[in-house]
Design an enzyme around this catalytic site. Structure first.
Site, PDB file in Angstrom:
ATOM      1  N   ASP A   1      -6.983   4.203  -4.571  1.00  0.00           N
ATOM      2  CA  ASP A   1      -7.680   4.065  -3.287  1.00  0.00           C
ATOM      3  C   ASP A   1      -8.293   5.448  -3.050  1.00  0.00           C
ATOM      4  OD1 ASP A   1      -7.912   2.105  -0.819  1.00  0.00           O
ATOM      5  OD2 ASP A   1      -7.463   4.040   0.080  1.00  0.00           O
TER       6      ASP A   1
ATOM      7  N   LYS B   1       0.872  -1.191   0.000  1.00  0.00           N
ATOM      8  CA  LYS B   1       0.000   0.000   0.000  1.00  0.00           C
ATOM      9  C   LYS B   1       0.892   1.219   0.000  1.00  0.00           C
ATOM     10  CE  LYS B   1      -4.420   1.052   0.235  1.00  0.00           C
ATOM     11  NZ  LYS B   1      -5.596   0.263  -0.196  1.00  0.00           N
TER      12      LYS B   1
HETATM   13  P1  NDP Z   1     -12.932   7.655  -2.951  1.00  0.00           P
HETATM   14  O1  NDP Z   1     -11.855   8.660  -2.799  1.00  0.00           O
HETATM   15  O2  NDP Z   1     -13.532   7.427  -4.272  1.00  0.00           O
HETATM   16  O3  NDP Z   1     -14.107   7.937  -1.902  1.00  0.00           O
HETATM   17  C1  NDP Z   1     -13.861   7.949  -0.513  1.00  0.00           C
HETATM   18  C2  NDP Z   1     -15.098   8.343   0.230  1.00  0.00           C
HETATM   19  O4  NDP Z   1     -14.907   8.363   1.634  1.00  0.00           O
HETATM   20  C3  NDP Z   1     -15.522   9.718  -0.111  1.00  0.00           C
HETATM   21  O5  NDP Z   1     -16.887   9.839   0.056  1.00  0.00           O
HETATM   22  C4  NDP Z   1     -14.697  10.496   0.909  1.00  0.00           C
HETATM   23  O6  NDP Z   1     -15.053  11.795   1.082  1.00  0.00           O
HETATM   24  C5  NDP Z   1     -14.935   9.705   2.130  1.00  0.00           C
HETATM   25  N1  NDP Z   1     -13.869   9.913   3.101  1.00  0.00           N
HETATM   26  C6  NDP Z   1     -12.542   9.775   2.923  1.00  0.00           C
HETATM   27  N2  NDP Z   1     -11.874  10.018   4.062  1.00  0.00           N
HETATM   28  C7  NDP Z   1     -12.809  10.347   4.956  1.00  0.00           C
HETATM   29  C8  NDP Z   1     -12.732  10.712   6.297  1.00  0.00           C
HETATM   30  N3  NDP Z   1     -11.573  10.807   6.962  1.00  0.00           N
HETATM   31  N4  NDP Z   1     -13.905  10.960   6.931  1.00  0.00           N
HETATM   32  C9  NDP Z   1     -15.088  10.850   6.292  1.00  0.00           C
HETATM   33  N5  NDP Z   1     -15.209  10.489   5.006  1.00  0.00           N
HETATM   34  C10 NDP Z   1     -14.076  10.266   4.344  1.00  0.00           C
HETATM   35  O7  NDP Z   1     -12.323   6.306  -2.365  1.00  0.00           O
HETATM   36  P2  NDP Z   1     -12.840   4.824  -2.562  1.00  0.00           P
HETATM   37  O8  NDP Z   1     -14.301   4.787  -2.764  1.00  0.00           O
HETATM   38  O9  NDP Z   1     -11.941   4.191  -3.542  1.00  0.00           O
HETATM   39  O10 NDP Z   1     -12.496   4.192  -1.135  1.00  0.00           O
HETATM   40  C11 NDP Z   1     -13.457   4.066  -0.084  1.00  0.00           C
HETATM   41  C12 NDP Z   1     -13.031   2.963   0.879  1.00  0.00           C
HETATM   42  O11 NDP Z   1     -12.955   1.720   0.166  1.00  0.00           O
HETATM   43  C13 NDP Z   1     -11.661   3.144   1.519  1.00  0.00           C
HETATM   44  O12 NDP Z   1     -11.675   2.548   2.809  1.00  0.00           O
HETATM   45  C14 NDP Z   1     -10.743   2.312   0.611  1.00  0.00           C
HETATM   46  O13 NDP Z   1      -9.563   1.912   1.267  1.00  0.00           O
HETATM   47  C15 NDP Z   1     -11.670   1.146   0.310  1.00  0.00           C
HETATM   48  N6  NDP Z   1     -11.368   0.344  -0.870  1.00  0.00           N
HETATM   49  C16 NDP Z   1     -11.185   0.901  -2.108  1.00  0.00           C
HETATM   50  C17 NDP Z   1     -10.958   0.098  -3.206  1.00  0.00           C
HETATM   51  C18 NDP Z   1     -10.834   0.645  -4.570  1.00  0.00           C
HETATM   52  O14 NDP Z   1     -10.614  -0.153  -5.485  1.00  0.00           O
HETATM   53  N7  NDP Z   1     -10.966   1.933  -4.803  1.00  0.00           N
HETATM   54  C19 NDP Z   1     -10.834  -1.351  -3.060  1.00  0.00           C
HETATM   55  C20 NDP Z   1     -11.098  -1.849  -1.737  1.00  0.00           C
HETATM   56  C21 NDP Z   1     -11.339  -1.009  -0.705  1.00  0.00           C
HETATM   57  P3  NDP Z   1     -13.893  12.923   0.811  1.00  0.00           P
HETATM   58  O15 NDP Z   1     -12.854  12.348  -0.066  1.00  0.00           O
HETATM   59  O16 NDP Z   1     -14.688  13.985   0.199  1.00  0.00           O
HETATM   60  O17 NDP Z   1     -13.297  13.201   2.151  1.00  0.00           O
HETATM   61  O1  2IT Z   2      -7.922  -1.606  -0.748  1.00  0.00           O
HETATM   62  C1  2IT Z   2      -7.853  -2.098  -1.886  1.00  0.00           C
HETATM   63  O2  2IT Z   2      -7.979  -3.324  -2.066  1.00  0.00           O
HETATM   64  C2  2IT Z   2      -7.640  -1.216  -3.024  1.00  0.00           C
HETATM   65  N1  2IT Z   2      -7.573  -0.008  -2.833  1.00  0.00           N
HETATM   66  C3  2IT Z   2      -7.460  -1.785  -4.401  1.00  0.00           C
HETATM   67  C4  2IT Z   2      -6.039  -2.224  -4.616  1.00  0.00           C
HETATM   68  C5  2IT Z   2      -5.703  -2.658  -6.013  1.00  0.00           C
HETATM   69  O3  2IT Z   2      -4.513  -2.967  -6.210  1.00  0.00           O
HETATM   70  O4  2IT Z   2      -6.553  -2.713  -6.902  1.00  0.00           O
END
Ligand code: NDP
Ligand code: 2IT
Length: 446
Positions: A166, A126
């Site tokens: 992410d 990561k």
């Molecule tokens: P995005 O940046 O697309 O969206 C993140 C969301 O969470 C936004 O709504 C954001 O609002 C909010 N957010 C972020 N930090 C905070 C905080 N400290 N407090 C409150 N809200 C917050 O990210 P993803 O949708 O990609 O990621 C969301 C979650 O899913 C994370 O935990 C990530 O690790 C996990 N994840 C992502 C994957 C991927 O492929 N993208 C795969 C597996 C897991 P804002 O940014 O406006 O603060």
């Molecule tokens: O938390 C996660 O699994 C991700 N942000 C996706 C990682 C990836 O390599 O696609």
């Protein structure tokens, strides 16, 4: 917990002070592993746990960049190369002001188990930066990404370490990062995933984490003779993962009543569907950091500073960030009759929250199992890049569904085999651990 695992946890705390999220992730996994260590003393004598909590390598670097006014800024960049026992390091990059070494170590640690569960050959890693994308212009984001990659490129590669997105890193950032890597290395390879479709990306990757989490929830509901049709669902976040989940919940006949942001949550009694789902993308792209505009646009209710877990729903899907659902939220959900909590985010539920779900015997899946569809589809993108042959949408989606079903069944069977039927946390931690631990034993003292 045994004296041995307790000792490891206190050592982790002493050796890595000010990393509470990392301590939490280690503690949650180790709580599941006592029974495994009892049955398999060879892991203990080979010090597998002690090795797994120590990253193979951590890279920390300076990222200087210039804003549109000519001011110079300096951020900190990181890559945690946690474990390469079963494949190249693989995992996303997070750009958010809350990023610290401890947050990325917790995410890298989780990633090792998650990637192992996918059945694909990927180790865990990561990275990211405390850079805040909020309010930045495209050009500023590009200059930041170019500077970030100018250091990172020497540490990664398609057979070494393959980053992806992410929080705060989506298609635009992956594009700028890839462009700079290609320029520095003079190589066009699958060094990153989440790429654009015209230059090596996979169909379904943007939707994959959310789709995968809903496929997983569907499998969980099936074990109780239920499905999504007619179910009310609370979703948190409004980013990439929440977006994919909302699309799929609608397709399966569920109704999404909430979304949330750092500013609060919205309650839409008619459900987030149709054009309202497209609006989520605009909201994210606006970099406003707020979900309130949704309420104004579609006449929904807005609850400032609140989280969506007090709403009466059948299913809850936390898709925003770590520790966004605590013990009180968990009690509220259970009290209101929620039967299934399926994590899209990484570690959104506190350990106390998990215990409440576990005691109430509702269906609960940890992110490392239910959000693995994102990285699994990244793995499918790597396969397509190696073959230099893209798959059609149906092919990727079929494989994603199969992988999520496999992960679900593996969790259920493993939980049962180790004496805790229905406990998806134990199932995921133990199954993820066994594969990596055995690979480490096979490969000697590395
Ligand atoms: P995005 O940046 O697309 O969206 C993140 C969301 O969470 C936004 O709504 C954001 O609002 C909010 N957010 C972020 N930090 C905070 C905080 N400290 N407090 C409150 N809200 C917050 O990210 P993803 O949708 O990609 O990621 C969301 C979650 O899913 C994370 O935990 C990530 O690790 C996990 N994840 C992502 C994957 C991927 O492929 N993208 C795969 C597996 C897991 P804002 O940014 O406006 O603060
Ligand atoms: O938390 C996660 O699994 C991700 N942000 C996706 C990682 C990836 O390599 O696609």
């Amino acid at each position: 917990m045994s004296d041995y695992t307790k000792k490891i946890i206190s050592e982790v705390k002493a050796k890595n002070p000010s990393e509470p999220e990392f301590h939490q992730a280690v503690e949650e996994v180790l709580e599941s592993l006592d029974i495994v260590l009892e049955r398999h003393p060879e892991y203990r004598s080979a010090r597998i746990l002690e090795r797994m909590i120590e990253p193979e390598r951590i890279i920390i670097f300076r990222v200087p960049w210039m804003d549109d006014q000519g001011e110079v800024h300096v951020n900190r960049g990181y890559r945690i190369e946690m474990n390469s026992a079963i494949g190249p390091y693989k995992g996303g990059l997070r750009f958010h002001p809350s990023v610290t070494l401890g947050i990325l170590k917790f995410l890298a640690f989780e990633q090792v188990f998650k990637n192992s569960l996918t059945t694909l050959p990927m180790g865990g890693g990561k990275g990211g930066s405390d850079f805040d994308p909020k309010g930045k212009s495209d050009n500023e984001v590009m200059r930041f990404c170019q500077s970030f990659m100018t250091e990172l490129y020497r540490h990664i590669g398609p057979d070494t370490d393959v980053p992806a997105g992410d929080i705060g890193v989506g298609a635009r950032e992956i594009g700028y990062l890839f462009g700079q890597y290609k320029r520095l290395k003079n190589e066009f390879t699958g060094v990153l995933t989440g790429k654009g479709l015209n230059w090596g990306g996979s169909l379904i990757r943007p939707e994959a984490t959310g789709f995968g989490a809903v496929y997983f929830a569907q499998e969980m509901l099936k074990t109780r003779g239920q499905d999504f049709a007619g179910k009310n669902v609370a979703v948190s976040g409004f980013g990439n993962v929440a977006w994919g989940a909302v699309i799929k919940i609608n397709e399966l006949g569920g109704k999404v009543l909430t979304l949330s942001g750092p500013d609060g949550f919205i309650y839409d009694k008619d459900g987030v569907s149709g054009e309202k789902i497209d609006y989520m993308l605009k909201l994210r792209a606006s970099a406003l950091d707020a979900v309130e505009p949704y309420a104004k646009q579609f006449k929904a209710e807005f609850f400032p500073g609140k989280r969506p877990w007090s709403v009466k729903v059948d299913v809850a899907m936390p898709c925003a960030t770590q520790n966004e659902l605590d013990g009180n939220d968990a009690k509220e959900l259970v009290k209101n009759g929620c039967i299934c909590v399926c994590e899209g985010a990484n570690m959104p539920t506190t350990i106390e929250g998990f215990k409440i779900f576990n005691d109430a015997k509702i269906l609960y899946s940890p992110g490392k199992a239910s959000n693995a569809g994102g990285v699994a589809t990244s793995g499918l993108e790597m396969t397509q890049n190696s073959m230099r042959l893209p798959w059609i949408r149906e092919e990727v989606d079929k494989r994603l569904q199969q992988i999520m079903k496999n992960i679900h069944d593996t969790c259920v069977q493993t939980a049962e085999r180790f004496g805790t039927p229905g406990n998806y946390v134990n199932g995921a931690n133990i199954a993820g651990f066994l594969k990596v631990a055995d690979a480490m034993l096979d490969q000697g003292l590395v």
